[in-house]
Design a protein around this motif. Structure first.
Motif, PDB file in Angstrom:
ATOM      1  N   GLY A  46       0.813  -1.140   0.031  1.00 57.02           N
ATOM      2  CA  GLY A  46      -0.055  -0.106   0.177  1.00 57.02           C
ATOM      3  C   GLY A  46       0.735   1.282  -0.035  1.00 57.02           C
ATOM      4  O   GLY A  46       0.332   2.383   0.498  1.00 57.02           O
ATOM      5  N   THR A  67       1.723   9.234  13.287  1.00 55.63           N
ATOM      6  CA  THR A  67       1.821   8.004  12.347  1.00 55.63           C
ATOM      7  C   THR A  67       3.243   8.239  11.572  1.00 55.63           C
ATOM      8  O   THR A  67       3.519   9.310  11.150  1.00 55.63           O
ATOM      9  CB  THR A  67       0.637   7.812  11.317  1.00 55.63           C
ATOM     10  OG1 THR A  67       0.423   9.109  10.623  1.00 55.63           O
ATOM     11  CG2 THR A  67      -0.503   7.573  12.175  1.00 55.63           C
ATOM     12  N   THR A  69       5.301   6.479   8.319  1.00 52.13           N
ATOM     13  CA  THR A  69       5.392   5.469   7.083  1.00 52.13           C
ATOM     14  C   THR A  69       6.911   5.641   6.704  1.00 52.13           C
ATOM     15  O   THR A  69       7.602   6.600   6.485  1.00 52.13           O
ATOM     16  CB  THR A  69       4.603   6.071   5.885  1.00 52.13           C
ATOM     17  OG1 THR A  69       3.222   5.653   6.018  1.00 52.13           O
ATOM     18  CG2 THR A  69       5.024   5.433   4.614  1.00 52.13           C
ATOM     19  N   LYS A  93       1.454   7.266  -3.897  1.00 54.53           N
ATOM     20  CA  LYS A  93       1.052   6.667  -2.959  1.00 54.53           C
ATOM     21  C   LYS A  93       1.057   7.481  -1.423  1.00 54.53           C
ATOM     22  O   LYS A  93       0.132   7.367  -0.595  1.00 54.53           O
ATOM     23  CB  LYS A  93       2.203   5.394  -2.485  1.00 54.53           C
ATOM     24  CG  LYS A  93       1.802   4.549  -3.815  1.00 54.53           C
ATOM     25  CD  LYS A  93       3.174   3.319  -3.721  1.00 54.53           C
ATOM     26  CE  LYS A  93       3.230   2.570  -5.024  1.00 54.53           C
ATOM     27  NZ  LYS A  93       4.319   1.404  -4.797  1.00 54.53           N
ATOM     28  N   ARG A  96      -2.185   9.429  -0.971  1.00 56.91           N
ATOM     29  CA  ARG A  96      -3.198   8.335  -0.651  1.00 56.91           C
ATOM     30  C   ARG A  96      -3.308   8.092   0.711  1.00 56.91           C
ATOM     31  O   ARG A  96      -4.133   7.980   1.520  1.00 56.91           O
ATOM     32  CB  ARG A  96      -3.202   7.061  -1.449  1.00 56.91           C
ATOM     33  CG  ARG A  96      -4.090   5.938  -1.023  1.00 56.91           C
ATOM     34  CD  ARG A  96      -4.213   5.029  -2.323  1.00 56.91           C
ATOM     35  NE  ARG A  96      -3.054   4.554  -2.767  1.00 56.91           N
ATOM     36  CZ  ARG A  96      -2.209   3.558  -1.983  1.00 56.91           C
ATOM     37  NH1 ARG A  96      -3.033   3.129  -0.905  1.00 56.91           N
ATOM     38  NH2 ARG A  96      -0.983   3.237  -2.472  1.00 56.91           N
ATOM     39  N   LEU A  97      -1.777   7.955   1.338  1.00 59.85           N
ATOM     40  CA  LEU A  97      -1.587   7.267   2.581  1.00 59.85           C
ATOM     41  C   LEU A  97      -1.895   8.498   3.575  1.00 59.85           C
ATOM     42  O   LEU A  97      -2.578   8.386   4.699  1.00 59.85           O
ATOM     43  CB  LEU A  97      -0.181   6.708   2.951  1.00 59.85           C
ATOM     44  CG  LEU A  97       0.108   5.667   2.395  1.00 59.85           C
ATOM     45  CD1 LEU A  97       1.591   5.337   2.027  1.00 59.85           C
ATOM     46  CD2 LEU A  97      -0.507   4.588   2.960  1.00 59.85           C
ATOM     47  N   LYS A  99      -4.094  11.195   3.137  1.00 66.86           N
ATOM     48  CA  LYS A  99      -5.440  11.311   3.379  1.00 66.86           C
ATOM     49  C   LYS A  99      -5.969  10.464   4.483  1.00 66.86           C
ATOM     50  O   LYS A  99      -7.061  10.706   4.943  1.00 66.86           O
ATOM     51  CB  LYS A  99      -6.266  11.331   2.021  1.00 66.86           C
ATOM     52  CG  LYS A  99      -5.860  12.403   1.063  1.00 66.86           C
ATOM     53  CD  LYS A  99      -6.593  12.250  -0.198  1.00 66.86           C
ATOM     54  CE  LYS A  99      -6.189  13.318  -1.009  1.00 66.86           C
ATOM     55  NZ  LYS A  99      -6.972  13.231  -2.473  1.00 66.86           N
ATOM     56  N   LYS A 100      -5.577   9.231   4.439  1.00 65.09           N
ATOM     57  CA  LYS A 100      -5.996   8.034   5.187  1.00 65.09           C
ATOM     58  C   LYS A 100      -5.574   8.222   6.932  1.00 65.09           C
ATOM     59  O   LYS A 100      -5.809   7.646   7.826  1.00 65.09           O
ATOM     60  CB  LYS A 100      -5.584   6.737   5.046  1.00 65.09           C
ATOM     61  CG  LYS A 100      -6.324   6.476   3.668  1.00 65.09           C
ATOM     62  CD  LYS A 100      -5.978   5.009   3.078  1.00 65.09           C
ATOM     63  CE  LYS A 100      -6.809   4.525   1.880  1.00 65.09           C
ATOM     64  NZ  LYS A 100      -6.462   3.198   1.459  1.00 65.09           N
ATOM     65  N   GLY A 101      -4.662   9.543   6.981  1.00 65.98           N
ATOM     66  CA  GLY A 101      -4.205   9.642   8.312  1.00 65.98           C
ATOM     67  C   GLY A 101      -2.915   8.762   8.474  1.00 65.98           C
ATOM     68  O   GLY A 101      -2.512   8.481   9.800  1.00 65.98           O
ATOM     69  N   LEU A 102      -2.304   7.895   7.630  1.00 62.01           N
ATOM     70  CA  LEU A 102      -1.246   6.838   7.948  1.00 62.01           C
ATOM     71  C   LEU A 102       0.377   7.640   7.569  1.00 62.01           C
ATOM     72  O   LEU A 102       1.312   6.779   7.766  1.00 62.01           O
ATOM     73  CB  LEU A 102      -1.462   5.881   6.919  1.00 62.01           C
ATOM     74  CG  LEU A 102      -2.794   5.255   7.306  1.00 62.01           C
ATOM     75  CD1 LEU A 102      -2.849   4.000   6.009  1.00 62.01           C
ATOM     76  CD2 LEU A 102      -2.778   4.410   8.460  1.00 62.01           C
ATOM     77  N   GLU A 131      -1.424  16.745   4.761  1.00 65.32           N
ATOM     78  CA  GLU A 131      -1.383  15.837   5.682  1.00 65.32           C
ATOM     79  C   GLU A 131       0.003  15.333   6.386  1.00 65.32           C
ATOM     80  O   GLU A 131       0.114  15.093   7.437  1.00 65.32           O
ATOM     81  CB  GLU A 131      -2.073  14.731   5.785  1.00 65.32           C
ATOM     82  CG  GLU A 131      -3.652  14.892   5.413  1.00 65.32           C
ATOM     83  CD  GLU A 131      -4.110  15.543   3.996  1.00 65.32           C
ATOM     84  OE1 GLU A 131      -5.224  15.482   3.684  1.00 65.32           O
ATOM     85  OE2 GLU A 131      -3.176  15.164   3.155  1.00 65.32           O
TER      86      GLU A 131
END
Length: 757
Positions: A46, A67, A69, A93, A96-97, A99-102, A131
């Motif tokens: 992901g 968080t 990554t 990528k 996308r991550l 926006k998901k708070g990751l 973010e």
């Protein structure tokens, strides 16, 4: 002791491969920064190779939270630069991550070089994503700095030692020892991967100060031992000493130094060396005392050799022997471990790109074969072992499942100079010192193969790194087999060719023959050469010229006669040496006495006159009381003793020794010289009394006497130990945290994707 500066150190991170690089980065984050990392792989990642949630403070005191990554970007090019144009997919990528708070914090690791301009440009693009609060990039130089500054990281990932200049991370003394360790492995260390066996070994060494690595041939025992030695040398700054026998261990141990002892093939290289097993058993109390003083000890042994040695080992004198066994089951290597091992050897071997492209589709199948081993991987990565290999599923299956026959075929098709070189190393017991000098008999032997001394030396050079290896041992270079299975294969070639066997028996030193051959098939597993009866005369003739006045020579001859000779050979031997029986004497301790073993063997074959047997039993009875020596209770000694004689010995012990054990202990205590470790000094007495306790288990009175005696011995040892340890030792080892093992997630992308790039 000067420390070499390490400002410009360079690690060849490009040679790791994408998956190994990802594992290295995961280790940095989890083990060095103390973060628990969830790892992901390729098609299921992901956009994340790793992730964690929490707080992190860097060495400058800057704090990050939320968080995280972790993304890895690996390049197979040595001097590549990482730039924003290389990261378009990563940017997508990341959006996308985020926006998901990751991805509050985005860490990018790359082995490529990172310039200041590119660092600023990359961080700018990633931090434009609303973010993402922080983007931090670790280029090849920064990762190298982390490696350089962390001894713990290097121990956890010992393959690193093969990727950089050791002189830049170790002081001069440590560098010299590390160079000796690495020279014994050739280029294998830079292909090393972390397996569960390595993690268990590291844990055992840290917790118990001892580990014994057991496994089949070709499973990687010596490579793991070398990696542990390198890590210990670097992490703890200890002196790493590779010893060959128990005597060297005792001679080199110094309680005032940090030391690690590495004993390869402790009980024999290809078959049990009974003399070596007995000597180590006698030395176990010293090993135990050394560990208590802070020394670290690594043993390796083939599993079947260890099983054969166990009857001769008093493991109670070294309790950590059982607690620290790491059995390496190659068949239990995980899919990921097998594939990483094979990847490293193919990727970093000397094969052509064309070969790698051709074998690439079959590599997953090779790694999954039940007969796969690290040594098979090494051979597939070397052009020397594959120059006649046809790449197909059937041929590769045969190659993996019949490794010994393939090696024999290679040896049989070698030129005369190469076979002469192998013969020289084999006749020297697997260790040929440099510069090479030869005896007249050795020269005759290689001339019958078709070689000369000059051509044999050329053969040594041509085989270096493939079949043989030239490495440093105790300050001098010597030739040895690259792997013990090569020695096994040459032995099989010799055994199948009567002409070569004659050459070997004539040319090899007798002390080497004693540890290589058996005269007749005595069912001793791992014997290199079984000599037929038609050639017994050659061995007997060599024995007639052997100097048995030296204790070591006599001991090796007697062990040979006791365990490696059939009845027919012993008959011929006694005819050739009619006064031999008169030279046999019984003495303590029986478990270490080679004479008693010969007497038992001759009696087993009905070759021992009964008058000599009766005299031996009388001496055994005397030693059982005076020493006291319980060795007569061992199976090989009981063969000599009749039932009535055994009852008489036990009754005498019961009446003349056991009631007076208090006086025996007092005598032992008065003879203690306070230089020996108390545990080691009293070990033989304790061992004998425990054996007698078992022998008299139905006699309550004897049990009470013996229990009281053992309790008094323990009290005496405790009293003496306080003085001994205050005199001899300091606490020189700092406690180490347990190495935390991490499970690898299943990989979807094939590890072999870039094996041919």
């Amino acid at each position: 002791m000067s420390k070499v500066q390490a400002n410009e150190i360079n690690y060849d991170l490009h040679s790791l491969g994408w998956k190994a690089f990802q594992s290295l980065c995961s280790t940095i984050v989890s083990e060095i920064w103390g973060q628990t990392v969830q790892t992901f792989f390729d098609s299921r990642d992901g956009g994340r190779d790793g992730a964690f949630n929490g707080n992190w403070v860097n060495k400058n005191g800057e704090a990050y939270s939320g968080t995280f990554t972790v993304q890895c970007k690996h390049s197979v090019k040595n001097d590549s630069l990482i730039k924003i144009s290389d990261l378009s997919s990563e940017l997508e990528k990341a959006r996308r991550l985020a926006k998901k708070g990751l991805a509050d914090n985005y860490f990018l690791f790359s082995n490529s070089k990172l310039t200041g301009v590119n660092d600023e440009a990359i961080r700018h693009e990633f931090e434009k994503i609303p973010e993402i609060k922080n983007c931090i990039i670790f280029g090849g130089e920064r990762i190298s700095q982390i490696i350089r500054e962390s001894k713990r990281l290097r121990m956890l990932v010992p393959r690193i030692y093969g990727l950089g200049d050791l002189s830049q991370i170790m002081d001069e003394r440590a560098y010299e020892q590390a160079h000796e360790i690495i020279s014994s492995l050739g280029d294998d260390l830079n292909k090393f991967i972390i397996t569960d066996a390595y993690r268990q070994s590291t844990k055992a060494l840290i917790e118990h100060g001892f580990v014994i690595l057991l496994g089949e041939p070709m499973c990687g025992k010596s490579t793991i031992a070398a990696a542990l030695s390198m890590g210990s040398l670097d992490e703890w700054g200890c002196s790493t000493i590779k010893v060959r026998n128990a005597d060297e261990f005792v001679r080199h141990f110094n309680p005032r130094e940090k030391q690690l002892f590495w004993v390869d093939d402790a009980f024999g290289p290809t078959q049990i060396d009974i003399g070596s097993a007995i000597e180590w058993s006698k030395t176990f109390p010293h090993v135990n005392a050394a560990i208590r003083c802070g020394a670290k000890v690594i043993f390796t042994s083939r599993d079947y050799v260890y099983r054969a040695a166990k009857p001769y080992l008093k493991e109670s004198a070294l309790p950590v022997m059982k607690e620290s066994q790491v059995v390496i089951h190659v068949e239990k290597l995980s899919k990921d471990e097998r594939e990483q091992i094979l990847y490293n050897h193919i990727k970093l071997g000397n094969q052509t790109i064309a070969y790698k492209e051709k074998i690439k589709p079959f590599l997953s199948g090779v790694a999954s074969d039940k007969n796969f081993s690290p040594e098979i991987a090494r051979r597939l990565g070397s052009s020397f072992f594959t120059n006649k290999l046809s790449i197909s599923a059937i041929e590769l299956t045969n190659y993996v499942q019949k490794p010994l026959s393939m090696l024999c075929e290679i040896i049989n098709t070698m030129d005369n100079s190469s076979r002469s070189a192998l013969a020289l190393v084999f006749m020297r017991g697997g260790n040929l010192p440099c510069p090479v000098t030869t005896t007249v008999e050795e020269e005759k032997a290689i001339s019958r193969i078709g070689g000369t001394v000059g051509s044999a030396i050329q053969g040594l050079e041509s085989l270096n790194g493939s079949i043989l290896i030239n490495s440093i041992k105790e300050g001098g270079y010597s030739w040895s087999f690259k792997h013990p299975t090569i020695r096994d294969a040459f032995a099989e070639v010799v055994a199948s060719n009567p002409d070569l066997m004659d050459i070997y028996l004539t040319g090899a030193p007798l002390d080497k023959l004693f540890s290589e051959i058996s005269c007749g098939n005595v069912k001793l597993k791992g014997v290199s050469v079984i000599v037929p009866a038609t050639q017994y005369h050659i061995v007997i003739d060599k024995i007639s010229r052997f100097d048995t006045k030296q204790w070591t020579n006599k001991s090796s001859l007697y062990r040979f006669l006791s365990y490696r000779c059939d009845k027919k050979f012993l008959e011929q031997f006694l005819i050739s040496f009619p006064d031999f029986l008169s030279k046999l004497h019984v003495r303590s301790y029986l478990y270490a006495d080679s004479d008693i073993n010969v007497l038992s063997r001759l009696h087993e074959f009905k070759l021992l006159p009964d008058s000599i047997r009766v005299d031996a039993v009388s001496k055994i009875k005397e030693l059982a009381i005076e020493t006291p020596d319980s060795g007569f209770l061992r199976d090989n000694v009981t063969l000599l003793i009749s039932e009535s004689e055994m009852r008489d010995i036990l009754q005498t012990i019961k009446e003349d020794l056991i009631p007076y054990l208090k006086d025996v202990i007092s005598d032992w205590e008065s003879n203690y010289d306070r230089e020996d470790e108390p545990d080691a000094y009293f070990y033989e007495l304790q061992s004998a009394l425990k054996d007698y306790k078992d022998a008299f288990e139905t006699c309550e009175e004897s049990q009470i006497y013996i229990d009281s005696a053992l309790k008094r011995i323990d009290e005496t040892i405790n009293d003496l130990s306080y003085d001994y340890h205050s005199k001899h030792t300091d606490d020189i080892w700092s406690d180490r945290d347990e190495v935390i093992s991490r499970e690898n997630d299943v990989d979807i992308r094939s590890i072999f994707d870039d094996v041919d790039s």
